[in-house]
Design an enzyme around this catalytic site. Structure first.
Site, PDB file in Angstrom:
ATOM      1  N   THR A 115      19.626  27.350 -10.728  1.00  0.00           N
ATOM      2  CA  THR A 115      19.461  28.514  -9.853  1.00  0.00           C
ATOM      3  C   THR A 115      18.008  28.968  -9.780  1.00  0.00           C
ATOM      4  OG1 THR A 115      21.727  29.271 -10.253  1.00  0.00           O
ATOM      5  CG2 THR A 115      20.164  30.897  -9.436  1.00  0.00           C
ATOM      6  N   ASP A 140      30.130  24.026 -11.461  1.00  0.00           N
ATOM      7  CA  ASP A 140      28.835  24.706 -11.403  1.00  0.00           C
ATOM      8  C   ASP A 140      28.369  24.635  -9.954  1.00  0.00           C
ATOM      9  OD1 ASP A 140      26.360  25.819 -11.711  1.00  0.00           O
ATOM     10  OD2 ASP A 140      25.804  24.635 -13.460  1.00  0.00           O
ATOM     11  N   GLU A 150      31.442  28.866 -12.914  1.00  0.00           N
ATOM     12  CA  GLU A 150      30.367  29.620 -13.552  1.00  0.00           C
ATOM     13  C   GLU A 150      30.374  31.084 -13.154  1.00  0.00           C
ATOM     14  OE1 GLU A 150      25.516  29.744 -14.130  1.00  0.00           O
ATOM     15  OE2 GLU A 150      26.394  28.238 -12.807  1.00  0.00           O
ATOM     16  N   ASP A 208      27.933  22.917 -17.159  1.00  0.00           N
ATOM     17  CA  ASP A 208      26.697  22.132 -17.123  1.00  0.00           C
ATOM     18  C   ASP A 208      26.902  20.706 -17.615  1.00  0.00           C
ATOM     19  OD1 ASP A 208      24.886  24.237 -16.277  1.00  0.00           O
ATOM     20  OD2 ASP A 208      25.134  25.091 -18.284  1.00  0.00           O
ATOM     21  N   ILE A 245      25.773  25.986  -8.242  1.00  0.00           N
ATOM     22  CA  ILE A 245      24.347  25.703  -8.083  1.00  0.00           C
ATOM     23  C   ILE A 245      23.749  25.569  -9.477  1.00  0.00           C
ATOM     24  CG2 ILE A 245      22.118  26.487  -7.221  1.00  0.00           C
ATOM     25  CD1 ILE A 245      23.505  28.029  -5.051  1.00  0.00           C
ATOM     26  N   ASP A 246      23.608  24.354  -9.939  1.00  0.00           N
ATOM     27  CA  ASP A 246      22.947  24.139 -11.222  1.00  0.00           C
ATOM     28  C   ASP A 246      21.449  24.042 -10.960  1.00  0.00           C
ATOM     29  OD1 ASP A 246      22.947  23.536 -14.106  1.00  0.00           O
ATOM     30  OD2 ASP A 246      22.040  21.679 -13.411  1.00  0.00           O
TER      31      ASP A 246
END
Length: 287
Positions: A100, A95, A75, A225, A97-98
């Site tokens: 944020t 990803d 990402e 995602d 930190i999905d």
């Protein structure tokens, strides 16, 4: 490489993905307790922190050391102008930190997501819920698991008995918000049992895989995602498709997921589309 060799290799890759996801999750847990340096990407609601980059660097550097010939889609690298190109090469889709915005506010729905594709096909996915320690894993043809226990989707077909999940997306112009709220009104008028927005696409999709909700739809999410979660849902017995009703296009930035084809098709036929540029456009990701 023979089919048997591939099977052993991808099994090894999955094991490494679990190790690095747990390690990354610990870094997220530590960062969550510290002061956060927050900035924005394309809009005031599209947030990024130093931790996002640190976690992605950790994941990619660890995987690259183990698998130097593999490709990577991350990402933060994509946000900096890197291209999202899925080829036949083994490719990790990350990803760091999905959720944020959740992370910034210490709202406990934050995950590390690691997907893996070979020959343009998703092979396995690992999602780690950083705040409660839940680990979701799945590999094509081998089932889906939550903390090692087999999981299955809900087989509900009736939308009037469904809990539906979605996300808002980064675009907040009036036309987009009108379409977004209009789509929600259609499901509330069905009437579905309820609509939920939890702020993490990957964890919302995992809730479809565990049968905690019946359907999910979103416009504006990215390939990182959905990559890991798509494998988990399919291996839990669910369906993942494009909002048009066609096959999932990982780069299209839109998805419908559900426990049954009947539920997924109902969602598809209710939606008014929201347009986002694809992840694989020539100039890289545009948020």
């Amino acid at each position: 490489m023979t089919a048997l060799d591939c099977n052993k290799c991808w099994a090894e890759c999955l094991d490494v993905a679990v190790e690095v996801a747990l390690k990354a999750g610990k870094l997220v847990q530590v960062a969550a307790k510290q002061e956060k340096n927050v900035s924005t990407k394309s809009t005031p609601t599209d947030l990024v922190t130093e931790a996002d980059q640190q976690v992605e660097d950790l994941i990619i550097s660890t995987l690259r050391d183990r698998f130097p010939s593999h490709k990577f889609i991350g990402e933060e690298a994509s946000a900096a102008g890197g291209k999202c190109l899925l080829t036949d090469c083994p490719t990790w889709i990350i990803d760091p930190i999905d959720g944020t915005c959740n992370f910034v506010h210490s709202f406990p729905m934050v995950a590390v997501s690691i997907g893996f594709a070979v020959n343009n096909e998703l092979e396995f996915g690992v999602i780690y819920h950083c705040f409660d320690g839940t680990l979701y894993t799945a590999r094509k043809g081998h089932g889906a698991f939550c903390n090692g226990i087999r999981i299955h989707v809900s087989k509900e077909k009736d939308v009037s008995k469904a809990l539906i999940l979605t996300e808002i997306g980064a675009k907040r112009d009036q036309d987009t918000l009108n379409i977004f709220s209009g789509n929600i009104m259609k499901f509330l008028s069905a009437p579905a049992h309820g609509i939920r927005i939890i702020g993490s696409s990957t964890l919302a999709l995992c809730l479809i895989a565990t049968g905690s909700a019946e359907a999910y739809y979103q416009y504006g999410l990215h390939c990182w995602d959905i990559a890991a979660a798509a494998v988990i849902i399919r291996e839990a017995g669910g369906v993942v498709m494009d909002t048009s009703g066609g096959p999932l296009d990982l780069m299209s930035r839109r998805v419908v997921a559900a426990g049954t084809n009947e539920m997924a098709n109902y969602i598809v036929h209710q939606l008014q589309p929201i347009n986002y540029e694809r992840d694989d456009i020539d100039q890289g990701v545009q948020k």
